[in-house]
Design a protein around this motif. Structure first.
Motif, short mmCIF file in Angstrom:
data_model
loop_
_atom_site.label_atom_id
_atom_site.label_comp_id
_atom_site.label_asym_id
_atom_site.label_seq_id
_atom_site.Cartn_x
_atom_site.Cartn_y
_atom_site.Cartn_z
N GLN A 130 -28.63 -15.06 -37.31
CA GLN A 130 -29.35 -15.82 -36.29
C GLN A 130 -28.64 -17.09 -35.84
N GLN A 131 -27.72 -17.57 -36.58
CA GLN A 131 -27.21 -18.89 -36.28
C GLN A 131 -25.72 -18.84 -36.00
N LYS A 132 -25.34 -19.14 -34.79
CA LYS A 132 -23.93 -19.21 -34.46
C LYS A 132 -23.60 -20.64 -34.08
N SER A 133 -22.34 -20.97 -34.29
CA SER A 133 -21.97 -22.36 -34.02
C SER A 133 -20.48 -22.45 -33.70
N VAL A 134 -20.10 -23.61 -33.23
CA VAL A 134 -18.72 -23.86 -32.81
C VAL A 134 -18.21 -25.15 -33.46
N ILE A 135 -17.00 -25.08 -33.99
CA ILE A 135 -16.27 -26.31 -34.36
C ILE A 135 -15.04 -26.36 -33.46
N LEU A 136 -14.98 -27.40 -32.66
CA LEU A 136 -13.84 -27.58 -31.75
C LEU A 136 -12.90 -28.61 -32.34
N HIS A 172 -20.50 -30.18 -20.26
CA HIS A 172 -19.29 -29.92 -21.03
C HIS A 172 -19.58 -28.80 -22.04
N LEU A 173 -18.51 -28.31 -22.65
CA LEU A 173 -18.63 -27.17 -23.56
C LEU A 173 -19.70 -27.42 -24.63
N GLY A 174 -19.66 -28.61 -25.22
CA GLY A 174 -20.62 -28.92 -26.27
C GLY A 174 -22.04 -28.90 -25.77
N GLY A 175 -22.26 -29.37 -24.57
CA GLY A 175 -23.60 -29.37 -23.99
C GLY A 175 -24.11 -27.95 -23.76
N ILE A 176 -23.23 -27.10 -23.25
CA ILE A 176 -23.63 -25.71 -22.99
C ILE A 176 -23.93 -24.99 -24.31
N ILE A 177 -23.02 -25.14 -25.26
CA ILE A 177 -23.21 -24.47 -26.56
C ILE A 177 -24.49 -24.95 -27.21
N ALA A 178 -24.73 -26.25 -27.17
CA ALA A 178 -25.94 -26.81 -27.76
C ALA A 178 -27.17 -26.24 -27.07
N HIS A 179 -27.12 -26.16 -25.78
CA HIS A 179 -28.25 -25.63 -25.00
C HIS A 179 -28.51 -24.17 -25.34
N GLU A 180 -27.46 -23.42 -25.50
CA GLU A 180 -27.61 -21.97 -25.70
C GLU A 180 -27.90 -21.58 -27.14
N LEU A 181 -27.41 -22.36 -28.08
CA LEU A 181 -27.49 -21.92 -29.48
C LEU A 181 -28.43 -22.74 -30.34
N SER A 182 -28.95 -23.84 -29.84
CA SER A 182 -29.80 -24.67 -30.71
C SER A 182 -31.15 -23.98 -30.90
N GLN A 183 -31.75 -24.30 -32.02
CA GLN A 183 -33.10 -23.79 -32.32
C GLN A 183 -34.11 -24.75 -31.71
N PRO A 184 -35.16 -24.22 -31.09
CA PRO A 184 -36.14 -25.13 -30.45
C PRO A 184 -36.74 -26.14 -31.43
N ASP A 185 -36.92 -25.71 -32.66
CA ASP A 185 -37.57 -26.62 -33.62
C ASP A 185 -36.55 -27.32 -34.52
N SER A 186 -35.32 -27.35 -34.07
CA SER A 186 -34.27 -27.94 -34.90
C SER A 186 -34.53 -29.43 -35.14
N LYS A 187 -34.28 -29.83 -36.35
CA LYS A 187 -34.43 -31.26 -36.68
C LYS A 187 -33.07 -31.95 -36.78
N GLY A 209 -27.09 -26.03 -39.38
CA GLY A 209 -27.71 -25.61 -38.13
C GLY A 209 -27.28 -26.37 -36.90
N VAL A 210 -26.31 -27.25 -37.01
CA VAL A 210 -25.80 -27.93 -35.81
C VAL A 210 -24.95 -26.93 -35.04
N PRO A 211 -25.29 -26.64 -33.78
CA PRO A 211 -24.55 -25.59 -33.08
C PRO A 211 -23.16 -25.98 -32.59
N PHE A 212 -22.91 -27.26 -32.38
CA PHE A 212 -21.60 -27.64 -31.84
C PHE A 212 -21.12 -28.94 -32.46
N VAL A 213 -19.93 -28.89 -33.05
CA VAL A 213 -19.30 -30.10 -33.59
C VAL A 213 -17.86 -30.16 -33.07
N LYS A 214 -17.54 -31.27 -32.47
CA LYS A 214 -16.16 -31.49 -32.01
C LYS A 214 -15.51 -32.54 -32.90
#
Lengths: 340, 409
Positions: free
Chosen positions: B28-34, B120-135, B261-266
């Motif tokens: 369920q959880q995909k993420s990116v490290i740039l 930017h890439l991080g914004g798109i990835i965060a929008h697409e992969l974040s969980q609605p109830d993420s803390k 659970g952080v979807p994008f880290v640069k």
């Protein structure tokens, strides 16, 4: 010196490659150079249109960065970690030696030409029998990692004219002095101004000790590199020369130059022990003549390309330099020839 | 709490030791490290060496663990990871070779347009992969050096997906509760604010108000997430694995963050802009990149996270094949390289080809849009998915940009 000296550029020969090392045959116009195309060449500058002649054989597999001429034998060192002995008469390979695990930065010979000394990025100084190619000793006082945890580099080596002392200098500004017979470390000094680590803006370094030379009497050690750089993307810092009385705790003489910037790549003392040449540059080159006692540059001249190495004739008034896309000849004029 | 809920919390760092839970997270959880090589690393000293060419420089090429693929000798550890994890793209032609323009292109995947604030890439990835109830934060960027420091953006996407931008410290500042307020007071103030906000929102239907409220609702989770940034919570062996450099420790923090659970880290590593002394600079910086990148991939793989974590190594451009008078290489965007590892990527591939001196793309030319389409596809995001900006559709990857199928698993 009888008059204010002046350095003149007396010749320029273009080359498509970058020339990192040079040796001139005494009392002739014949030069040997080491190239970025991994090859070694001979030039005869006495003819109207000199053409370079390539040394034959397998040769090196990377930049040819060091060179020492021993009569009719030339020894070259390269980033490929190898030393190669060449016969200069027929330009053929005599012997090769896997000398270092990393890039060889400088090759010199002892004054009696019995030994070859090489330094490399494995942080080792190695002494070789120049006749047999046998390794006599390997030693180091230079950590492989800088204080900021990056690879260090061992750029510079020198031997005193009496053959008794060897000096080695690294990227962080550390200099070690060695007994050339026992290979024991007998002294050290620091030139931290040569280490240009930028901890905030760009987080890397660009400098290091690039050149070393003992004074003719062996009491002083000249250390060359670059000083503080605002933007270490470029070599836009003051050239920096520090002269140590290495057996004392005296403060070194410091000579920085803003007018012609960059690294001091090689240093040659003149026989008077009071003056020395320093060559190098940023994207352009320079040849400086320093007055050590006054702590200033006596005269200087700029070149069109960075200078990597120099060979000086026996009168110490004619210099041949190897650099970016060219060989240049320089003359020191308006003074009496120095006694050798 | 379901797996997705667990992923969106700092406790997931420890929860990953549970195989069952880790398996659910993987699905369920995909993420990116740039890994952002700010200033522009040389392709010739990394992924596309040209030994023996006039432009090749002094370094050798070494054989990787994939027959027929060689990379620079400055990346020995990565040479032995290529088969398992990494695809190289050697044929980027992005044309823009100034730092600002190159950054904008390679961080948004498209050319700028007046009046449109592209995410930017991080914004798109965060929008697409974040969980609605993420803390936990959805988008984190670390950029410690000052040169070339540029902050990404969610653009026209909700402000929740803007980056938490870390510069001076690896641990976010100003997210601790004031000592003068008790935890009970803090919770009660939040409850009061929520009640008032919900009443207000009944009458005001605005995305801005919703985004504002969403940000407040996540405050307490964000406040407790400082634990994730503290690499000293890791055993010494893990810290040693990444090495002592700042880049290494930041990549360890990045692994902790995506694991929670952080979807994008640069992680930006500046500054590669080697106009002078290119070979010395790359000898210095490639040693760090090689060690840290291979340590990160190894760590992610050992934890079962790599198949769901995409590691991108990219900068704003490459460097000129020609070597200048200071033994430097200058800006160059016509034929350069990047790498993709992990999630959705076919390891052991070198896609595209440059000419013998590396001056032009000889085969498989791709642009920033193709790269972004590839990244999105690897993560399971449809690159043709459209955001509506007013009445204008904006696809996540630029128009007419297809993914590079050869590097996709």
């Amino acid at each position: 010196m009888s008059q204010t000296p002046k350095i003149e550029r007396a010749g320029e020969w273009n080359s498509k490659d970058i020339l990192f090392s040079i040796a001139a045959v005494p009392e002739t116009e014949t030069l040997f150079v080491g190239s970025s195309d991994f090859r070694v060449y001979e030039f005869d500058l006495s003819v109207e249109k000199p053409e370079r002649v390539e040394f034959t054989g397998t040769g090196h597999q990377s930049y040819v960065t060091g060179m020492a001429l021993l009569g009719k034998t030339l020894v070259t060192g390269s980033y490929d970690g190898q030393l190669i002995w060449w016969n200069t008469e027929d330009r053929t390979e005599l012997r090769r030696q896997r000398a270092h695990d990393r890039w060889i930065r400088r090759v010199i010979s002892s004054p009696d030409q019995q030994r070859i000394i090489s330094v490399a990025d494995d942080m080792q100084c190695r002494v070789w029998n120049s006749e047999s190619g046998e390794l006599l000793k390997a030693f180091s006082d230079h950590p492989e990692i800088t204080p900021h945890n990056y690879p260090s580099m061992l750029y510079a080596v020198a031997i005193s004219e009496d053959g008794q002392h060897i000096a080695t200098g690294d990227r962080t500004g550390h200099v070690a002095i060695w007994d050339a017979e026992t290979f024991e470390k007998i002294g050290e000094t620091e030139a931290p101004g040569m280490y240009t680590w930028d901890p905030k803006q760009r987080r890397h370094s660009i400098g290091g000790i690039r050149s070393l030379a003992f004074s003719p009497d062996g009491t002083q050690l000249a250390v060359g590199g670059i000083g503080k750089i605002g933007n270490i993307d470029h070599l836009g810092g003051q050239s920096r020369l520090e002269i140590f009385r290495w057996e004392s705790d005296d403060e070194p003489v410091l000579i920085e130059d803003e007018s012609k910037k960059g690294l001091i790549e090689q240093i040659v003392w003149r026989p008077d022990g009071k003056t020395l040449f320093g060559v190098g540059g940023d994207h352009k080159g320079f040849v400086n003549l320093y007055d050590v006692e006054k702590g200033e540059i006596l005269t200087q001249e700029g070149g069109s390309g960075h200078i990597h190495a120099v060979s000086v004739d026996s009168s110490f008034t004619t210099l041949f330099t190897a650099g970016h896309n060219q060989i240049e000849r320089w003359r020191l004029v308006d003074e009496e020839p120095a006694a050798s | 709490m379901g797996a997705a809920g667990a992923a969106a919390d700092m406790t997931a760092v420890d929860a990953l030791t549970s195989p069952l839970l880790a398996g659910e997270l993987k699905r369920q959880q995909k993420s990116v490290i740039l890994l952002w090589l700010a200033g522009g690393a040389s392709q010739l000293e990394t992924w596309d060496p040209k030994p023996g060419a006039a432009t090749g420089g002094p370094y050798r090429a070494i054989q990787t663990n994939v027959p027929g693929i060689q990379i620079s000798e400055l990346l020995p550890k990565m040479s032995q990871r290529l088969q398992q994890n990494t695809a190289i793209i050697r044929s980027l032609n992005t044309k823009i070779a100034d730092h600002g323009g190159g950054y904008t292109l390679m961080d948004t995947g498209r050319l700028p347009e007046p009046g449109v604030d592209f995410p930017h890439l991080g914004g798109i990835i965060a929008h697409e992969l974040s969980q609605p109830d993420s803390k936990v934060p959805d988008h984190i960027e670390m950029y410690t050096s000052t040169e070339g420091r540029r902050k990404g953006s969610a653009g026209f996407l909700p402000s929740r997906f803007n980056p938490m931008f870390l510069t001076d410290s690896m641990i976010p500042e100003n997210i601790s509760r004031l000592e003068s307020i008790s935890d009970i007071d803090h919770q009660q103030r939040a409850d009061l604010r929520n009640m008032l906000a919900k009443n207000f929102q009944k009458n005001v239907h605005s995305s801005s108000v919703a985004s504002h409220n969403s940000a407040f609702e996540r405050v307490r989770g964000l406040m407790s997430s400082d634990y994730l940034f503290d690499v000293e919570k890791e055993p010494q062996s893990a810290r040693d694995h990444y090495g002592p450099t700042q880049f290494g420790q930041q990549c360890l923090a990045a692994r902790r963050l995506v694991g929670a659970g952080v979807p994008f880290v640069k992680v930006a590593r500046a500054w590669w802009d080697s106009h002078g002394q290119n070979f010395e600079t790359h000898r210095e910086l490639c040693a760090d990149l090689d060690h840290v990148m291979s340590a990160l991939l190894h760590d992610l793989q050992q934890r079962g996270m790599l198949e769901n974590t995409l590691v991108i190594t990219l900068g704003e451009f490459g460097r000129t094949p020609s070597i200048n008078g200071s033994l430097g290489r200058d800006h160059f965007a016509n034929a350069w390289s990047c790498s993709l590892s992990g999630c959705g990527i076919r390891g052991g591939v070198a896609y595209g080809k440059t000419d013998e001196e590396g001056r032009t793309v000889a085969d498989g030319e791709v642009n920033a849009g193709n790269l972004f389409a590839t990244i999105f596809t690897a993560l399971g995001i449809d690159p043709e998915k459209e955001y509506m900006l007013g009445s204008r559709p904006v696809p996540v990857a630029d128009f007419h940009c297809s993914p590079i199928a050869e590097v996709l698993a």
